[in-house]
Write a protein that holds these residues in place. Sequence first.
Motif, short mmCIF file in Angstrom:
data_model
loop_
_atom_site.label_atom_id
_atom_site.label_comp_id
_atom_site.label_asym_id
_atom_site.label_seq_id
_atom_site.Cartn_x
_atom_site.Cartn_y
_atom_site.Cartn_z
N MET A 1 26.32 8.79 -17.95
CA MET A 1 26.74 7.41 -18.08
C MET A 1 27.91 7.32 -19.06
SD MET A 1 24.31 4.24 -18.86
CE MET A 1 24.85 2.62 -18.54
N ILE A 2 28.88 6.51 -18.74
CA ILE A 2 30.06 6.34 -19.59
C ILE A 2 29.70 5.44 -20.77
CG2 ILE A 2 32.44 5.49 -19.68
CD1 ILE A 2 32.56 5.96 -16.63
N PRO A 3 30.04 5.87 -21.99
CA PRO A 3 29.73 5.03 -23.16
C PRO A 3 30.42 3.66 -23.08
CG PRO A 3 30.41 7.24 -23.83
CD PRO A 3 30.65 7.13 -22.36
N SER A 4 29.75 2.64 -23.60
CA SER A 4 30.28 1.28 -23.50
C SER A 4 31.61 1.12 -24.22
CB SER A 4 29.26 0.28 -24.05
OG SER A 4 28.92 0.58 -25.38
N TRP A 5 31.82 1.85 -25.32
CA TRP A 5 33.10 1.70 -26.04
C TRP A 5 34.27 2.17 -25.21
CZ3 TRP A 5 36.23 5.78 -27.28
CH2 TRP A 5 35.65 7.06 -27.26
N ILE A 6 34.05 3.17 -24.34
CA ILE A 6 35.12 3.65 -23.47
C ILE A 6 35.42 2.60 -22.40
CG2 ILE A 6 35.72 5.36 -21.69
CD1 ILE A 6 34.33 7.46 -23.41
N ILE A 7 34.39 2.01 -21.84
CA ILE A 7 34.59 0.99 -20.81
C ILE A 7 35.29 -0.23 -21.40
CG2 ILE A 7 33.41 -0.63 -19.26
CD1 ILE A 7 31.26 1.62 -18.90
N ILE A 8 34.86 -0.68 -22.57
CA ILE A 8 35.48 -1.84 -23.22
C ILE A 8 36.94 -1.53 -23.55
CG2 ILE A 8 35.47 -3.24 -25.33
CD1 ILE A 8 32.35 -3.10 -25.14
N GLY A 9 37.20 -0.35 -24.09
CA GLY A 9 38.57 0.04 -24.40
C GLY A 9 39.44 0.12 -23.15
N ALA A 10 38.89 0.66 -22.07
CA ALA A 10 39.65 0.78 -20.83
C ALA A 10 39.97 -0.60 -20.24
CB ALA A 10 38.88 1.63 -19.81
N CYS A 55 40.95 -4.92 -32.59
CA CYS A 55 39.89 -5.70 -33.25
C CYS A 55 39.06 -6.45 -32.21
CB CYS A 55 40.49 -6.70 -34.24
SG CYS A 55 41.11 -5.95 -35.75
N GLY A 56 39.71 -7.00 -31.19
CA GLY A 56 38.97 -7.70 -30.12
C GLY A 56 38.05 -6.77 -29.36
N ALA A 57 38.54 -5.57 -29.06
CA ALA A 57 37.70 -4.59 -28.36
C ALA A 57 36.53 -4.15 -29.23
CB ALA A 57 38.55 -3.38 -27.95
N ALA A 58 36.77 -3.95 -30.53
CA ALA A 58 35.69 -3.59 -31.45
C ALA A 58 34.66 -4.71 -31.53
CB ALA A 58 36.25 -3.27 -32.83
N SER A 59 35.13 -5.93 -31.53
CA SER A 59 34.24 -7.09 -31.55
C SER A 59 33.37 -7.11 -30.29
CB SER A 59 35.07 -8.38 -31.64
OG SER A 59 34.26 -9.52 -31.50
N ALA A 60 33.98 -6.90 -29.13
CA ALA A 60 33.23 -6.87 -27.87
C ALA A 60 32.20 -5.74 -27.88
CB ALA A 60 34.19 -6.71 -26.70
N VAL A 63 29.17 -6.76 -29.96
CA VAL A 63 28.34 -7.73 -29.22
C VAL A 63 27.56 -7.02 -28.12
CG1 VAL A 63 28.42 -9.73 -27.67
CG2 VAL A 63 29.79 -9.72 -29.77
N TRP A 64 28.22 -6.13 -27.39
CA TRP A 64 27.53 -5.40 -26.31
C TRP A 64 26.36 -4.59 -26.88
CZ3 TRP A 64 27.42 -5.70 -21.20
CH2 TRP A 64 26.74 -4.70 -20.51
N GLN A 65 26.57 -3.94 -28.00
CA GLN A 65 25.53 -3.10 -28.60
C GLN A 65 24.31 -3.90 -29.04
OE1 GLN A 65 27.00 -0.31 -27.19
NE2 GLN A 65 25.63 0.54 -28.70
N LYS A 66 24.49 -5.17 -29.38
CA LYS A 66 23.37 -6.00 -29.83
C LYS A 66 22.38 -6.26 -28.70
CE LYS A 66 24.51 -6.89 -34.12
NZ LYS A 66 23.66 -6.71 -35.27
N HIS A 67 22.89 -6.59 -27.53
CA HIS A 67 22.02 -6.91 -26.38
C HIS A 67 22.66 -6.38 -25.09
CE1 HIS A 67 19.80 -9.60 -29.01
NE2 HIS A 67 20.95 -10.16 -29.36
N PRO A 68 22.72 -5.06 -24.93
CA PRO A 68 23.42 -4.50 -23.78
C PRO A 68 22.83 -4.95 -22.44
CG PRO A 68 22.19 -2.79 -24.94
CD PRO A 68 22.07 -4.04 -25.74
N VAL A 76 29.39 -13.50 -22.34
CA VAL A 76 30.30 -13.38 -23.48
C VAL A 76 31.40 -12.37 -23.16
CG1 VAL A 76 30.47 -12.65 -25.90
CG2 VAL A 76 28.60 -14.14 -25.18
N MET A 77 31.07 -11.27 -22.49
CA MET A 77 32.09 -10.29 -22.10
C MET A 77 33.12 -10.94 -21.17
SD MET A 77 31.53 -7.47 -23.67
CE MET A 77 30.56 -8.09 -25.04
N ALA A 78 32.65 -11.81 -20.28
CA ALA A 78 33.57 -12.53 -19.39
C ALA A 78 34.52 -13.42 -20.22
CB ALA A 78 32.81 -13.37 -18.38
N LEU A 79 33.98 -14.01 -21.28
CA LEU A 79 34.82 -14.84 -22.15
C LEU A 79 35.85 -13.99 -22.89
CD1 LEU A 79 35.44 -17.68 -23.07
CD2 LEU A 79 33.57 -17.51 -24.72
N TYR A 80 35.45 -12.80 -23.35
CA TYR A 80 36.42 -11.86 -23.96
C TYR A 80 37.55 -11.56 -22.97
CZ TYR A 80 33.77 -10.33 -28.14
OH TYR A 80 33.14 -10.25 -29.36
#
Length: 157
Positions: A1-10, A55-60, A63-68, A76-80
Amino acid sequence: MIPSWIIIGAVTFFIALGSFLITPRDVKWFARLSRPHWLVFEPLIPLIWTVIFVCGAASAYIVWQKHPGSLITWLVMALYVLVEIITVAYIPIMLRFRSLKAGEILGLIGLISGIVLAICILPISRMAALLLLPYLVWTPIGTYTTEELKELNPQDA
């Protein structure tokens, strides 16, 4: 599985590529506009936006890590994504339509969307909300600068 930080960054990176919708002809129009005398930081704007997007990607990510995967997190991800699309659209739309007013409107919409996003994520993570501060501070500066450009270039408003 691809880590969430990579997906958010991409996702952040690929949306940011939308700024490449600018053509040389559009840039020439913007380059000829008169600028306020206090606009000495213009060469730093790409670096400033890079920091804001990171900073926005780190913020996302926080948030994702709190309740994946929860429905609220997806909303919230859609709002980002919406905030980033509005932000990235600012320059191509303003340049393509040669309308400073269009840029100003997008700047205000981005600011309002960013405030809504910050309010939505504050209960989830204060750190994630704090990471949006660069965006919330810079966006009014950019919008004000666009307003000043309109004053100096009324024919291009």
